[in-house]
Design an enzyme around this catalytic site. Structure first.
Site, PDB file in Angstrom:
ATOM      1  N   ASP A 174       0.871  -1.244  -0.189  1.00 37.15           N
ATOM      2  CA  ASP A 174      -0.181   0.076  -0.088  1.00 37.15           C
ATOM      3  C   ASP A 174       0.711   1.360  -0.064  1.00 37.15           C
ATOM      4  OD1 ASP A 174      -1.466   2.234   0.928  1.00 37.15           O
ATOM      5  OD2 ASP A 174      -2.886   0.930   1.682  1.00 37.15           O
ATOM      6  N   HIS A 175       1.064   1.936  -1.214  1.00 36.14           N
ATOM      7  CA  HIS A 175       2.209   2.811  -1.204  1.00 36.14           C
ATOM      8  C   HIS A 175       2.151   4.176  -0.196  1.00 36.14           C
ATOM      9  CE1 HIS A 175      -0.364   4.871  -4.356  1.00 36.14           C
ATOM     10  NE2 HIS A 175       0.400   5.789  -4.041  1.00 36.14           N
ATOM     11  N   HIS A 237      -5.843   2.764   1.079  1.00 35.55           N
ATOM     12  CA  HIS A 237      -5.023   3.863   1.552  1.00 35.55           C
ATOM     13  C   HIS A 237      -5.940   4.580   3.002  1.00 35.55           C
ATOM     14  CE1 HIS A 237      -3.040   3.114  -1.960  1.00 35.55           C
ATOM     15  NE2 HIS A 237      -3.782   3.879  -2.740  1.00 35.55           N
TER      16      HIS A 237
END
Ligand SMILES: NC(=O)C1=CN([C@@H]2O[C@H](COP(=O)(O)OP(=O)(O)OC[C@H]3O[C@@H](n4cnc5c(N)ncnc54)[C@H](OP(=O)(O)O)[C@@H]3O)[C@@H](O)[C@H]2O)C=CC1
Ligand SMILES: O=C1O[C@H](COP(=O)(O)O)[C@@H](O)[C@H](O)[C@H]1O
Length: 490
Positions: A174-175, A237
């Site tokens: 999950d950047h 996110h």
């Protein structure tokens, strides 16, 4: 300075010719190479490339001003391979064994699946059958989102992966967890008693999380039209940002302890019932409009490759409640969308007002204290306080104390993918999501999607370049709140 632990590694880059690899991953590899990270990469995709033409493709993705590239590019190799043809994996085994010896990589392997999720299970199975997952070193699997499209599909996908990899070997990206200020939430909360002591329902009236984008769907239209804003941004996110903002202090700052606290938050978010859905969630889709830079843009339905009658939401806002002691009654408002006024991610913590006081009536107009965590574009914090108006005995005025990490000369913040790759190379999965976090998050999304379809929740229109449909304002107005305008720290 980002911590680098030299772990010689062979990286299997599936989806080597794709958008994500070119835009994000090769530049991140380059930064890691500059910091002496020791790796070789095998690029894998169907289209034909020689090692040389693949290296040119990578070179074109690097910033123009980047320095010496040859040593870096020489570490990249290419093999044309179709995931759906297992026989190709034998050739891959030969190449990887050779590179392992040539670069003294000690059998350490990262399998990075930058592929459409329907290939994840098959890729893992083919790697195993070809003997590529039996190695003398460690092996890590990095997988991209979306991790399924609902709880059932995510569970099936997870079970497929567990046939080949242990949970501890799976790194679900999950950047947002690689972004500086998302990583800073823990420090802000747990290293500052002035905040942690008031971080609860007694002092906080509401929390607002905004992830707004100016871009439309770009080249990912077919993916996005099947996914929508809720599953593209909230499932992952936004859930992670809520979890970090709301979690209890972990008993130790260790991977599993932190993840355990995050899971407890996600698990405690009240599911959205069909009866409550119209009161708690807003769906929107953009029509044409003008962006803040003056560019006219078309409606979502007129975008290339988008169905003219598409009912996919490009905006979503919601009001969540966390059913635990700390957050009892505190609404967490979230919103995210494409083609909004500005590209911005921020978390606003709004503190409760003082009781109104007839003896200090001139203080009664004081504005709420706000703590804003600016995730992007500025990386910093601001704290809105009230002070006496200068040279007057009467009223107060709001002031803002600001800190910006990336505005001044503090140094370049590493890109999120660079950090996350570095973490995976050193075997630190703290900033990757564990299966139960993903599972609870999907259950919550499933409750929303099911309620939407049961109640036929309307799709509200908003002009491109705006902050979303008016109904998103009403979501807060009925609780006596409003969205705080996006702010900058400069
Ligand atoms: N792009 C982005 O900004 C983001 C992407 N993601 C996720 O990352 C992943 C990759 O996305 P993205 O790069 O955009 O996708 P692309 O469609 O741009 O790239 C897909 C890659 O997969 C390869 N591929 C397709 N079919 C096969 C096959 N049968 N066998 C082997 N290789 C195959 C393609 O190469 P070829 O055609 O040559 O086979 C290409 O390299 C997806 O899971 C996506 O959801 C997540 C966040 C952001
Ligand atoms: O995961 C995704 O994130 C991007 C936004 O990421 P950011 O780092 O630029 O804020 C979004 O555009 C994309 O639709 C989504 O899949």
């Amino acid at each position: 300075m980002m911590e680098i632990q030299k772990q010689p590694t062979l990286i299997f880059m599936f989806g080597a010719t794709g958008d994500l690899a070119r835009r994000k991953l090769y530049p991140a590899f380059y930064q890691l190479y500059q910091k002496n990270q020791d790796f070789a990469v095998i690029g894998l995709a169907r289209r034909p490339h020689t090692h040389e033409s693949y290296r040119r493709l990578i070179s074109d993705t690097l910033p123009e001003q980047s320095g010496e590239r040859k040593g870096f590019l020489d570490r990249f190799y290419y093999l044309s391979l179709d995931i759906e043809h297992p026989e190709n994996f034998g050739v891959l085994k030969e190449l990887s064994d050779r590179l392992d010896k040539q670069y003294l990589l000690q059998g350490n392997r990262i399998f990075y699946l930058s592929l459409a999720p329907r290939f994840f299970g098959l890729a893992a199975k083919n790697l195993k059958n070809a003997g590529l997952t039996e190695t003398s070193g460690w092996k890590h699997l990095i997988i991209e989102k979306p991790f399924g499209h609902d709880f059932m599909s995510a569970e099936k996908l997870n079970n497929d992966l567990l046939q080949v990899f242990d949970e501890k070997e799976i790194y679900r990206i999950d950047h947002y967890l690689g972004k500086e200020m998302v990583q800073n939430i823990e420090a802000l909360r747990f290293a500052n008693p002035i905040f942690e002591s008031v971080w609860n329902h007694r002092y906080i009236s509401n929390v607002q999380i905004t992830l707004s984008e100016t871009l439309g769907v770009g080249e990912r239209a077919s993916y996005y039209d099947q996914t929508g804003a809720l599953l593209d941004m909230v499932q992952n996110h936004i859930m992670q940002m809520i979890a970090l903002t709301a979690m209890e202090p972990p008993s130790r700052f260790e991977t599993e302890e932190i993840r355990y606290e995050k899971v407890k938050v996600i698990q405690s978010i009240r599911p959205v019932s069909a009866e409550k859905v119209s009161d708690q969630v807003v769906r929107g889709q953009y029509i044409g409009g003008m962006m803040s830079d003056g560019t006219e843009v078309c409606a979502y339905r007129d975008e290339e490759k988008i169905d003219k009658n598409s009912n996919t939401e490009t905006f979503v806002a919601a009001r969540f409640f966390i059913d635990n002691y700390r957050w009892s009654g505190v609404p967490f408002y979230i919103r995210t969308g494409k083609r909004m006024t500005a590209k911005s991610t921020e978390i606003v913590i709004q503190f409760k007002d003082n009781p109104k006081n007839p003896y200090f009536y001139h203080l009664n107009d004081a504005e709420p204290n706000l703590l804003v965590i600016h995730v992007q574009p500025d990386e910093g914090l601001s704290l809105k306080l009230n002070v006496k108006q200068f040279n007057e005995t009467g009223n107060t005025m709001p002031i803002s104390m600001k800190f910006c990490n990336n505005c001044a000369n503090v140094g370049n913040t590493p890109d999120a993918y660079e950090r996350l790759l570095a973490d995976c190379l050193k075997g630190d999965s703290t900033n990757f999501t564990r299966w139960d976090e993903v599972a609870y998050s999907w259950s919550l999304m499933d409750s929303i999607v099911a309620s939407w379809s049961e109640k036929q929740l309307p799709l509200d229109r908003y002009e491109a370049g705006s902050m979303g449909p008016v109904s998103a304002n009403e979501l807060l107005a009925k609780d006596g709140f409003h969205w705080w305008p996006l702010t900058r720290t400069e």
